[in-house]
Design a protein around this motif. Structure first.
Motif, PDB file in Angstrom:
ATOM      1  N   ALA A 149      27.572  41.011  37.048  1.00  0.00           N
ATOM      2  CA  ALA A 149      28.268  41.913  36.125  1.00  0.00           C
ATOM      3  C   ALA A 149      28.126  43.368  36.543  1.00  0.00           C
ATOM      4  O   ALA A 149      29.085  44.145  36.498  1.00  0.00           O
ATOM      5  CB  ALA A 149      27.751  41.710  34.704  1.00  0.00           C
ATOM      6  N   GLU A 150      26.932  43.747  37.000  1.00  0.00           N
ATOM      7  CA  GLU A 150      26.701  45.132  37.403  1.00  0.00           C
ATOM      8  C   GLU A 150      27.546  45.507  38.623  1.00  0.00           C
ATOM      9  O   GLU A 150      28.141  46.578  38.677  1.00  0.00           O
ATOM     10  CB  GLU A 150      25.221  45.347  37.697  1.00  0.00           C
ATOM     11  N   ALA A 151      27.611  44.614  39.615  1.00  0.00           N
ATOM     12  CA  ALA A 151      28.410  44.884  40.817  1.00  0.00           C
ATOM     13  C   ALA A 151      29.889  45.003  40.468  1.00  0.00           C
ATOM     14  O   ALA A 151      30.584  45.886  40.975  1.00  0.00           O
ATOM     15  CB  ALA A 151      28.187  43.782  41.847  1.00  0.00           C
ATOM     16  N   LEU A 152      30.366  44.123  39.599  1.00  0.00           N
ATOM     17  CA  LEU A 152      31.776  44.170  39.207  1.00  0.00           C
ATOM     18  C   LEU A 152      32.079  45.454  38.450  1.00  0.00           C
ATOM     19  O   LEU A 152      33.071  46.134  38.735  1.00  0.00           O
ATOM     20  CB  LEU A 152      32.137  42.945  38.368  1.00  0.00           C
ATOM     21  N   GLN A 153      31.229  45.820  37.514  1.00  0.00           N
ATOM     22  CA  GLN A 153      31.461  47.043  36.747  1.00  0.00           C
ATOM     23  C   GLN A 153      31.433  48.277  37.640  1.00  0.00           C
ATOM     24  O   GLN A 153      32.269  49.172  37.504  1.00  0.00           O
ATOM     25  CB  GLN A 153      30.447  47.159  35.609  1.00  0.00           C
ATOM     26  N   GLU A 154      30.494  48.319  38.594  1.00  0.00           N
ATOM     27  CA  GLU A 154      30.431  49.455  39.520  1.00  0.00           C
ATOM     28  C   GLU A 154      31.687  49.524  40.381  1.00  0.00           C
ATOM     29  O   GLU A 154      32.247  50.596  40.596  1.00  0.00           O
ATOM     30  CB  GLU A 154      29.187  49.355  40.405  1.00  0.00           C
ATOM     31  N   THR A 155      32.118  48.375  40.879  1.00  0.00           N
ATOM     32  CA  THR A 155      33.315  48.324  41.718  1.00  0.00           C
ATOM     33  C   THR A 155      34.527  48.843  40.957  1.00  0.00           C
ATOM     34  O   THR A 155      35.296  49.661  41.477  1.00  0.00           O
ATOM     35  CB  THR A 155      33.557  46.883  42.208  1.00  0.00           C
ATOM     36  N   LEU A 156      34.702  48.376  39.732  1.00  0.00           N
ATOM     37  CA  LEU A 156      35.856  48.805  38.936  1.00  0.00           C
ATOM     38  C   LEU A 156      35.771  50.284  38.572  1.00  0.00           C
ATOM     39  O   LEU A 156      36.782  50.978  38.547  1.00  0.00           O
ATOM     40  CB  LEU A 156      35.972  47.943  37.678  1.00  0.00           C
ATOM     41  N   LEU A 185      38.510  49.679  46.964  1.00  0.00           N
ATOM     42  CA  LEU A 185      39.276  48.771  46.122  1.00  0.00           C
ATOM     43  C   LEU A 185      40.672  49.318  45.880  1.00  0.00           C
ATOM     44  O   LEU A 185      40.837  50.462  45.475  1.00  0.00           O
ATOM     45  CB  LEU A 185      38.561  48.575  44.779  1.00  0.00           C
ATOM     46  N   ARG A 186      41.671  48.508  46.133  1.00  0.00           N
ATOM     47  CA  ARG A 186      43.050  48.861  45.829  1.00  0.00           C
ATOM     48  C   ARG A 186      43.536  48.130  44.587  1.00  0.00           C
ATOM     49  O   ARG A 186      44.324  48.672  43.820  1.00  0.00           O
ATOM     50  CB  ARG A 186      43.969  48.525  47.013  1.00  0.00           C
ATOM     51  N   GLU A 187      43.065  46.883  44.403  1.00  0.00           N
ATOM     52  CA  GLU A 187      43.507  46.073  43.265  1.00  0.00           C
ATOM     53  C   GLU A 187      42.509  44.938  43.069  1.00  0.00           C
ATOM     54  O   GLU A 187      41.988  44.404  44.040  1.00  0.00           O
ATOM     55  CB  GLU A 187      44.889  45.519  43.574  1.00  0.00           C
ATOM     56  N   ALA A 188      42.265  44.581  41.819  1.00  0.00           N
ATOM     57  CA  ALA A 188      41.404  43.441  41.501  1.00  0.00           C
ATOM     58  C   ALA A 188      42.195  42.473  40.633  1.00  0.00           C
ATOM     59  O   ALA A 188      42.911  42.898  39.719  1.00  0.00           O
ATOM     60  CB  ALA A 188      40.146  43.896  40.768  1.00  0.00           C
ATOM     61  N   ARG A 189      42.066  41.188  40.945  1.00  0.00           N
ATOM     62  CA  ARG A 189      42.746  40.138  40.186  1.00  0.00           C
ATOM     63  C   ARG A 189      41.772  39.008  39.893  1.00  0.00           C
ATOM     64  O   ARG A 189      40.931  38.692  40.729  1.00  0.00           O
ATOM     65  CB  ARG A 189      43.912  39.554  40.980  1.00  0.00           C
ATOM     66  N   PHE A 190      41.926  38.403  38.724  1.00  0.00           N
ATOM     67  CA  PHE A 190      41.210  37.172  38.395  1.00  0.00           C
ATOM     68  C   PHE A 190      42.144  35.997  38.643  1.00  0.00           C
ATOM     69  O   PHE A 190      43.353  36.119  38.474  1.00  0.00           O
ATOM     70  CB  PHE A 190      40.823  37.150  36.906  1.00  0.00           C
ATOM     71  N   ASP A 191      41.569  34.848  39.015  1.00  0.00           N
ATOM     72  CA  ASP A 191      42.399  33.653  39.102  1.00  0.00           C
ATOM     73  C   ASP A 191      42.677  33.141  37.689  1.00  0.00           C
ATOM     74  O   ASP A 191      42.218  33.715  36.695  1.00  0.00           O
ATOM     75  CB  ASP A 191      41.768  32.590  40.011  1.00  0.00           C
ATOM     76  N   CYS A 192      43.424  32.047  37.582  1.00  0.00           N
ATOM     77  CA  CYS A 192      43.936  31.579  36.293  1.00  0.00           C
ATOM     78  C   CYS A 192      42.858  31.182  35.292  1.00  0.00           C
ATOM     79  O   CYS A 192      43.073  31.290  34.088  1.00  0.00           O
ATOM     80  CB  CYS A 192      44.902  30.415  36.501  1.00  0.00           C
ATOM     81  N   THR A 245      37.101  33.248  39.656  1.00  0.00           N
ATOM     82  CA  THR A 245      37.132  33.813  41.004  1.00  0.00           C
ATOM     83  C   THR A 245      37.899  35.131  40.974  1.00  0.00           C
ATOM     84  O   THR A 245      38.900  35.249  40.269  1.00  0.00           O
ATOM     85  CB  THR A 245      37.831  32.855  41.998  1.00  0.00           C
ATOM     86  N   LEU A 246      37.409  36.089  41.737  1.00  0.00           N
ATOM     87  CA  LEU A 246      38.078  37.377  41.873  1.00  0.00           C
ATOM     88  C   LEU A 246      38.768  37.470  43.221  1.00  0.00           C
ATOM     89  O   LEU A 246      38.242  36.981  44.224  1.00  0.00           O
ATOM     90  CB  LEU A 246      37.059  38.513  41.816  1.00  0.00           C
ATOM     91  N   LEU A 247      39.908  38.123  43.246  1.00  0.00           N
ATOM     92  CA  LEU A 247      40.572  38.489  44.488  1.00  0.00           C
ATOM     93  C   LEU A 247      40.583  40.011  44.523  1.00  0.00           C
ATOM     94  O   LEU A 247      41.149  40.661  43.636  1.00  0.00           O
ATOM     95  CB  LEU A 247      42.003  37.950  44.545  1.00  0.00           C
ATOM     96  N   LEU A 248      39.918  40.561  45.518  1.00  0.00           N
ATOM     97  CA  LEU A 248      39.845  42.006  45.670  1.00  0.00           C
ATOM     98  C   LEU A 248      40.752  42.426  46.818  1.00  0.00           C
ATOM     99  O   LEU A 248      40.523  42.042  47.969  1.00  0.00           O
ATOM    100  CB  LEU A 248      38.410  42.439  45.970  1.00  0.00           C
ATOM    101  N   GLN A 249      41.776  43.177  46.501  1.00  0.00           N
ATOM    102  CA  GLN A 249      42.634  43.765  47.526  1.00  0.00           C
ATOM    103  C   GLN A 249      41.938  45.059  47.930  1.00  0.00           C
ATOM    104  O   GLN A 249      41.727  45.941  47.089  1.00  0.00           O
ATOM    105  CB  GLN A 249      44.018  44.053  46.959  1.00  0.00           C
ATOM    106  N   VAL A 250      41.542  45.152  49.197  1.00  0.00           N
ATOM    107  CA  VAL A 250      40.728  46.274  49.657  1.00  0.00           C
ATOM    108  C   VAL A 250      41.364  46.946  50.862  1.00  0.00           C
ATOM    109  O   VAL A 250      42.215  46.374  51.540  1.00  0.00           O
ATOM    110  CB  VAL A 250      39.298  45.810  50.025  1.00  0.00           C
ATOM    111  N   ASP A 251      40.907  48.155  51.121  1.00  0.00           N
ATOM    112  CA  ASP A 251      41.201  48.814  52.386  1.00  0.00           C
ATOM    113  C   ASP A 251      39.881  48.831  53.144  1.00  0.00           C
ATOM    114  O   ASP A 251      38.953  49.571  52.788  1.00  0.00           O
ATOM    115  CB  ASP A 251      41.739  50.218  52.163  1.00  0.00           C
TER     116      ASP A 251
END
Length: 138
Positions: A51-58, A86-93, A97-103
């Motif tokens: 949770a901490e890594a996700l919150q920091e990333t966002l 991070l360019r975009e973050a998506r959750f699967d259905c 699982t997360l899909l991170l669109q990154v540069d």
């Protein structure tokens, strides 16, 4: 929450905080995160987030993972300089699982290769199909 999202029409939304509260973390409090180069769609790596890594990333826009081997936050590129913006973050259905669109700056893999998926199965052999781009010791 995830059933609600399944039935929403396009352009409808729910609160990010509601979604974050409903993430089905695994027994270790982690969720897998796939990093994909945003413009080429090249799959770079899979890592884990708590949770901490996700919150920091966002919040910061620079990708942070949870290192299972070191049992600590792993800010991608912190020592190597090979960062992921991070360019975009998506959750699967079903939200597991997360899909991170990154540069990605430079190689994504700790071996110095562009991505972590360089071991190609060919019949009864596994072939390394990518060169090392940088010395991983640097």
């Amino acid at each position: 929450m995830w059933k609600t999202l399944e039935t929403l029409p396009a352009d409808q939304s729910v609160s990010l905080q509601e979604v974050l509260a409903q993430i089905p973390w695994n027994a270790d409090g982690l969720i897998p995160a796939i990093a994909q180069q945003y413009d080429t769609k090249e799959v770079l790596m899979l890592a884990w987030m708590n949770a901490e890594a996700l919150q920091e990333t966002l919040a910061k826009g620079r990708v942070c993972y949870w290192s299972r081997s070191r049992q600590q936050l792993w800010r991608k590129g912190e020592s190597s300089g090979q960062i992921q913006e991070l360019r975009e973050a998506r959750f699967d259905c079903d939200g597991d699982t997360l899909l991170l669109q990154v540069d990605q700056t430079g190689p994504a893999c700790h071996t110095g290769r562009r991505d972590c998926f360089y071991n190609l199965v060919q019949g009864d052999r596994v072939v390394v199909d990518q060169p090392v781009l940088i010395d991983p010791g640097t």
